[in-house]
Design a protein around this motif. Structure first.
Motif, short mmCIF file in Angstrom:
data_model
loop_
_atom_site.label_atom_id
_atom_site.label_comp_id
_atom_site.label_asym_id
_atom_site.label_seq_id
_atom_site.Cartn_x
_atom_site.Cartn_y
_atom_site.Cartn_z
N MET B 1 0.81 -1.20 0.12
CA MET B 1 -0.02 -0.09 -0.03
C MET B 1 0.81 1.19 -0.06
SD MET B 1 -3.40 -0.45 0.18
CE MET B 1 -4.02 0.97 1.00
N SER B 2 0.49 2.22 -0.70
CA SER B 2 1.10 3.53 -0.65
C SER B 2 0.24 4.59 -1.06
CB SER B 2 2.05 3.37 -1.81
OG SER B 2 1.73 3.29 -3.07
N VAL B 3 0.74 5.93 -0.96
CA VAL B 3 -0.01 6.86 -1.03
C VAL B 3 0.55 7.57 -2.09
CG1 VAL B 3 -0.98 9.15 -0.02
CG2 VAL B 3 -0.64 6.98 1.36
N GLN B 4 -0.29 8.10 -3.41
CA GLN B 4 0.28 8.64 -4.64
C GLN B 4 -0.30 10.04 -4.58
OE1 GLN B 4 2.31 7.51 -7.27
NE2 GLN B 4 2.16 9.67 -7.32
N GLY B 5 0.63 10.81 -4.72
CA GLY B 5 -0.09 12.65 -5.00
C GLY B 5 -0.26 12.51 -6.41
N TYR B 6 -1.19 13.72 -6.58
CA TYR B 6 -1.73 13.81 -8.11
C TYR B 6 -1.74 15.33 -8.57
CZ TYR B 6 -3.42 9.26 -8.30
OH TYR B 6 -3.57 7.80 -8.55
N ASN B 7 -1.54 15.74 -9.57
CA ASN B 7 -1.57 17.15 -9.78
C ASN B 7 -3.15 17.44 -10.38
OD1 ASN B 7 -1.58 19.66 -11.43
ND2 ASN B 7 0.39 19.28 -12.15
N PRO B 8 -3.72 18.10 -9.45
CA PRO B 8 -5.15 18.38 -9.80
C PRO B 8 -5.49 19.13 -11.06
CG PRO B 8 -4.44 19.08 -7.66
CD PRO B 8 -3.42 18.96 -8.30
N ARG B 9 -4.21 19.99 -11.55
CA ARG B 9 -4.54 20.51 -12.94
C ARG B 9 -4.55 19.62 -14.09
NH1 ARG B 9 -0.88 24.05 -10.07
NH2 ARG B 9 -1.88 26.00 -9.48
N THR B 10 -4.00 18.41 -13.91
CA THR B 10 -3.67 17.49 -15.15
C THR B 10 -4.23 16.11 -14.66
OG1 THR B 10 -1.53 16.64 -14.12
CG2 THR B 10 -1.62 18.42 -15.47
N GLY B 11 -4.51 15.89 -13.52
CA GLY B 11 -5.12 14.66 -12.98
C GLY B 11 -3.99 13.34 -13.24
N LYS B 12 -2.83 13.92 -13.28
CA LYS B 12 -1.80 12.88 -13.54
C LYS B 12 -1.00 12.76 -12.31
CE LYS B 12 -1.98 12.39 -18.12
NZ LYS B 12 -1.70 13.55 -18.99
N ALA B 72 2.11 22.10 -7.06
CA ALA B 72 1.74 20.98 -7.83
C ALA B 72 1.03 20.02 -7.45
CB ALA B 72 3.34 20.17 -8.19
N GLU B 73 0.72 19.86 -6.09
CA GLU B 73 0.01 18.81 -5.55
C GLU B 73 -1.63 19.15 -5.05
OE1 GLU B 73 2.12 15.11 -3.08
OE2 GLU B 73 1.91 17.18 -2.13
N THR B 74 -1.81 20.58 -4.95
CA THR B 74 -2.78 21.14 -4.54
C THR B 74 -3.54 22.11 -5.35
OG1 THR B 74 -1.95 23.10 -3.18
CG2 THR B 74 -2.20 20.81 -2.31
N ALA B 75 -2.80 22.58 -6.49
CA ALA B 75 -3.21 23.60 -7.27
C ALA B 75 -3.78 24.94 -6.72
CB ALA B 75 -4.22 22.94 -8.40
N LEU B 76 -3.46 25.17 -5.56
CA LEU B 76 -3.94 26.18 -4.72
C LEU B 76 -3.35 27.37 -5.11
CD1 LEU B 76 -4.28 24.88 -1.13
CD2 LEU B 76 -6.17 25.67 -2.76
N SER B 137 -4.11 15.78 9.53
CA SER B 137 -3.80 16.86 8.61
C SER B 137 -5.37 17.37 7.71
CB SER B 137 -2.66 16.55 7.55
OG SER B 137 -1.62 16.60 8.35
N ALA B 138 -5.28 18.45 7.49
CA ALA B 138 -6.56 18.80 6.65
C ALA B 138 -6.00 18.68 4.92
CB ALA B 138 -6.89 20.16 6.93
N SER B 139 -6.92 18.48 4.10
CA SER B 139 -6.91 18.60 2.56
C SER B 139 -6.51 20.12 2.33
CB SER B 139 -7.90 17.96 1.76
OG SER B 139 -8.98 18.64 2.02
N MET B 309 -9.70 21.69 -8.00
CA MET B 309 -10.00 21.30 -6.66
C MET B 309 -8.80 20.51 -6.31
SD MET B 309 -14.19 21.49 -6.76
CE MET B 309 -14.02 21.54 -4.51
N LEU B 310 -8.75 20.35 -4.84
CA LEU B 310 -7.80 19.27 -4.20
C LEU B 310 -7.65 18.04 -4.68
CD1 LEU B 310 -8.40 21.01 -0.70
CD2 LEU B 310 -6.21 21.33 -1.96
N ASN B 311 -8.76 17.44 -5.02
CA ASN B 311 -8.45 15.94 -5.40
C ASN B 311 -9.78 15.52 -6.12
OD1 ASN B 311 -10.29 15.09 -3.36
ND2 ASN B 311 -8.62 14.78 -1.84
N GLU B 312 -9.58 14.34 -6.86
CA GLU B 312 -10.64 14.02 -7.53
C GLU B 312 -12.01 13.90 -6.98
OE1 GLU B 312 -9.49 10.50 -10.10
OE2 GLU B 312 -10.74 11.00 -11.46
#
Lengths: 501, 501
Positions: B1-12, B72-76, B137-139, B309-312
């Motif tokens: 199991m692992s936790v993968q970050g995403y770029n919310p602007r690209t969804g990648k 990169a990870e939150t698009a804030l 932690s908060a998103s 937005m922060l995640n899918e």
């Protein structure tokens, strides 16, 4: 269904049965309390103070009746109950003084600072009352921790309305106390429904789940407290449940103290452990001591006298625990005191064991035995006691007896006790509390359900208050506590500094 | 199991996956934290302050990397994240200042008074840290409410050790922040294990149940918070769980304000409701306003722009709620703003309904919709709004827009809002918090799990502290905060009076 009082000295019914409160009645009382709260919470502190003083005076006026009733129902004795009622009325007066002094609202004012990150607007914070508070009376303090005891007094002072669940051990005392309180509140002009008493187990279950109830205070057993705590937390909208449950109150007698003044310590111990027939949350039931002092401790307990306990269930539970311990290989019965020839009587008992046996049977031997019994755990090396202390269950108090030559060791003992206890006593005994700002009656679970709060002492009021912050409001629209000119003249924290500004 | 970050602007995917923390590792980290706590809690306040300042400086030193990673990870966005990181480091510095000032320990001293009832011994009370604190932690605030945000900063300041559960929305930001914090703590000489980060849902479940964990702080959804809250309360030894959950943040625009400055209010509203793509706990999603201002509000929202937005999951949830509302008979969509061409984008939306419809569908229409959407409830009679307010769910904030001619009505609105909200804003907007003593970020359920506390602002430190009272101890054995001479020079409450005595 009804609740019948009993005379613990005779085991016979005392007074007329009091009818259990129906669910419908509980709902009505909670709704009336909520209506009343809207009025009472808007009163000036000084006006609430006047009413608290009046309630205290009227209780004192009826002290003979109240004390006689309580004595018949609890067998705690006239002298103790006289003191306890006075403690109860002085507690109301203390909270009245706290209201008049006014700084308990913790007013905080921060001036605007647009250039910092993040920019700060004008912010002003004050504490406001939560709403209707449920109070669960204790068996062992029919005045000071019951109908108008510390939970009720602090909640009314805070501006909350109160619904009290009576304890089944003293329904007549509760009814009489409630009558005096209700009349005094009416005399003082308090809004209808501000204070009510309900009877019967089911009423208490209903109460903690009622949507209008915003917080609860409880003093009693771990089992009963946990059941209500779970109900409070499993509501659709959980409420804080401040329970004071069980406590073993360890006492550590250090070697030089034991050698220097064995008789004095033994006498103090026997007095404390048998006070109120051992029915104190702060009963020092667990003592760590050098083997040399056991003879003195046993001698003192032998000379002590027990008495009738609060009710049959408590008496049965105490006696069966004593029987089980007497037949156990883990401990040895070293002293039994006298007991009067009464119905539900509990006699003082002292058991002993070694630190090794205690440590190997920690869970079993740290169960609270509510009654006038103590367990002395003998040690050879104080370091072993210090290492053990953090493994004890959370407790209201921890006590150290030390001689002047043992200050360093006493300090180290305090460091360990502080991990598990809310109040640390030096060369004294934990029974007996004081009415003060600096009083702490709390501790880690199972001593209480929230170690950051206290059920006795002025800070107990903070259980019933919550902050509200006003951001950039015109001065004239602010509550007086927060207005620029400080019209109430209270100490406030302004830009971080506490002062009367 | 692992936790993968995403770029919310690209969804990648963004960055390497971070491995989930195993139960065994969680246990080891909690044990290390408990060992570390014993040391850290014994440090002088001034020394802890120095370390907090150092952590702040090192975070600022690495701001470019941290902000780029978070963006990169939150698009804030870089500007918002630059401010947020500065808020986070200033928060650490604020708590350092609080430690140096010293009065946060609420030292209380009461002198002996043997003649009152009950007699009062020498009592001295001070606050002490609880132990290991779990922080969730908060998103939506990858710095200020996450790894070393307000929960962690206040807990470390209090003298607690901290184990942080990372949010899955920004694992790389968490890892980088954690690396800087750990290195700075080591550089400052803090004990090993004082701070740790864990990853993965199961690790958070394990954490809140670990025997060494003595309290928890959480910022997130009602569902997630409630699940952890229930675990905390169902432990054999329940612990306090301070959760900041969901909030609708009602705003009341009074008639004259709406008539006097519709454009100004509309602009402020659109800015506040779309700030951070509406992903603020204090987002003003519910507005009560006269019908006349709806055109202005709609116009301002139309001109606003959304973002990724922060995640899918959050994006899907927002979009499906907007779709459902758009197809509902209960509300009408009156404005939709722009949105960039990015993957997990949310566009601003404004809905309207009448007070009658709102009142008849209260539960459905007060569900928090996390994202840049608002609902305007139009009213004709302000009295009807005032009567409704107490029926709204508990909320972090309540806002009033009034003109100078409406002070009396504004006051009455505040009285009603105060029943359901922790912070009241006048002619402003609830988004944006300040670092101050007077800050309150809390409110009745479901805004938080305990309305008497706050998760932002200096008083947040009180969640991690508990009182201990010393009774009749020799002066030299007392902690310095309680010694007669007041060697630390702090403000204390002595015999009820606050002063530097």
């Amino acid at each position: 269904m009804s609740v019948q009082g009993y005379n613990p000295r005779t085991g016979k019914p005392y007074g007329e049965p009091v009818e259990a409160t129906s669910d419908t009645e509980v709902d009505q009382l909670c709704e009336a309390a909520a209506r009343s709260f809207r009025v009472w919470s808007g009163w000036l502190d000084a006006d609430r103070a006047t009413v608290l003083d009046l309630v205290a005076d009227r209780l004192d006026d009826e002290s003979v009746l109240l004390i006689d009733t309580a004595d018949a129902e609890t067998a705690l004795g006239i002298p103790r109950l006289t003191t306890e009622l006075k403690r109860t009325t002085n507690q109301l007066r203390l909270f009245a003084d706290v209201l008049r002094e006014g700084s308990y609202v913790e007013a905080m004012l921060d001036s605007p600072s647009p250039d910092i990150i993040p920019p700060r607007p004008d912010l002003r914070r004050v504490l406001r009352p939560l709403g209707v508070v449920a109070v669960y009376s204790a068996s062992n303090f029919p005045f000071a921790l019951s109908t108008v005891g510390s939970d009720t007094a602090s909640a009314l002072a805070a501006g909350c309305a109160v619904v009290v669940k009576a304890h089944s051990a003293h329904p007549n005392t509760t009814r009489e106390t409630g009558r005096v309180v209700s009349a005094a509140l009416a005399e003082g002009g308090a809004p209808d429904g501000l204070f009510a008493v309900i009877y019967g187990t089911q009423s208490g279950v209903r109460l903690v789940q009622h949507p209008h109830v915003k917080a609860a205070g409880f003093t009693g057993s771990i089992g009963g407290g946990r059941a209500l705590y779970d109900l409070a937390n499993s509501r659709p909208d959980p409420i804080p449940f401040y329970g004071e449950l069980g406590s073993v109150n360890p006492t550590v007698i250090l070697p030089d103290a034991a050698a220097d003044r064995p008789e004095e310590i033994a006498k103090g111990f026997a007095q404390s452990v048998t006070m109120g027939v051992g029915q104190f949350c702060t009963n020092p039931g667990l003592v760590f001591a050098p083997p040399s002092i056991v003879v003195a401790l046993a001698g003192a307990v032998k000379q002590a006298t027990g008495g009738a306990m609060l009710n049959e269930r408590m008496c049965d539970s105490y006696r069966s625990t004593v029987d089980a311990m007497s037949n156990s290989d883990l401990v040895e019965l070293v002293a039994t005191g006298a007991a009067p020839d009464e119905a539900w009587v509990g006699a003082p008992n002292l058991f002993r064991t070694s630190l090794d046996v205690f440590e190997s049977n920690l869970e079993k031997l740290t169960e609270e035995n509510f009654g006038p019994a103590g367990l002395v755990v003998t040690y050879d090396d104080p370091a072993a006691v210090l290492a053990l202390i953090p493994r004890l269950p959370g407790t209201l108090t921890g006590t150290v007896h030390a001689s002047d030559s043992e200050h360093e060791l006493a300090s180290r003992t305090a460091v360990e006790l502080q991990k598990i206890a809310g109040r640390l006593i030096y060369n004294g005994w934990p029974t007996g509390i004081a009415l003060a700002w600096a009083m702490q009656h709390g501790g880690p679970w199972p001593a209480t359900t929230n170690t950051s709060h206290t059920s006795i002492g002025v800070p107990g009021i903070y259980r019933w208050l919550a902050p509200v912050t006003y951001q950039t409001w015109p001065d004239a629209l602010l509550p007086p506590e927060l207005q620029d000119a400080n019209p109430l003249g209270i100490t406030r924290r302004r830009d971080g500094v506490l002062d009367k500004h």
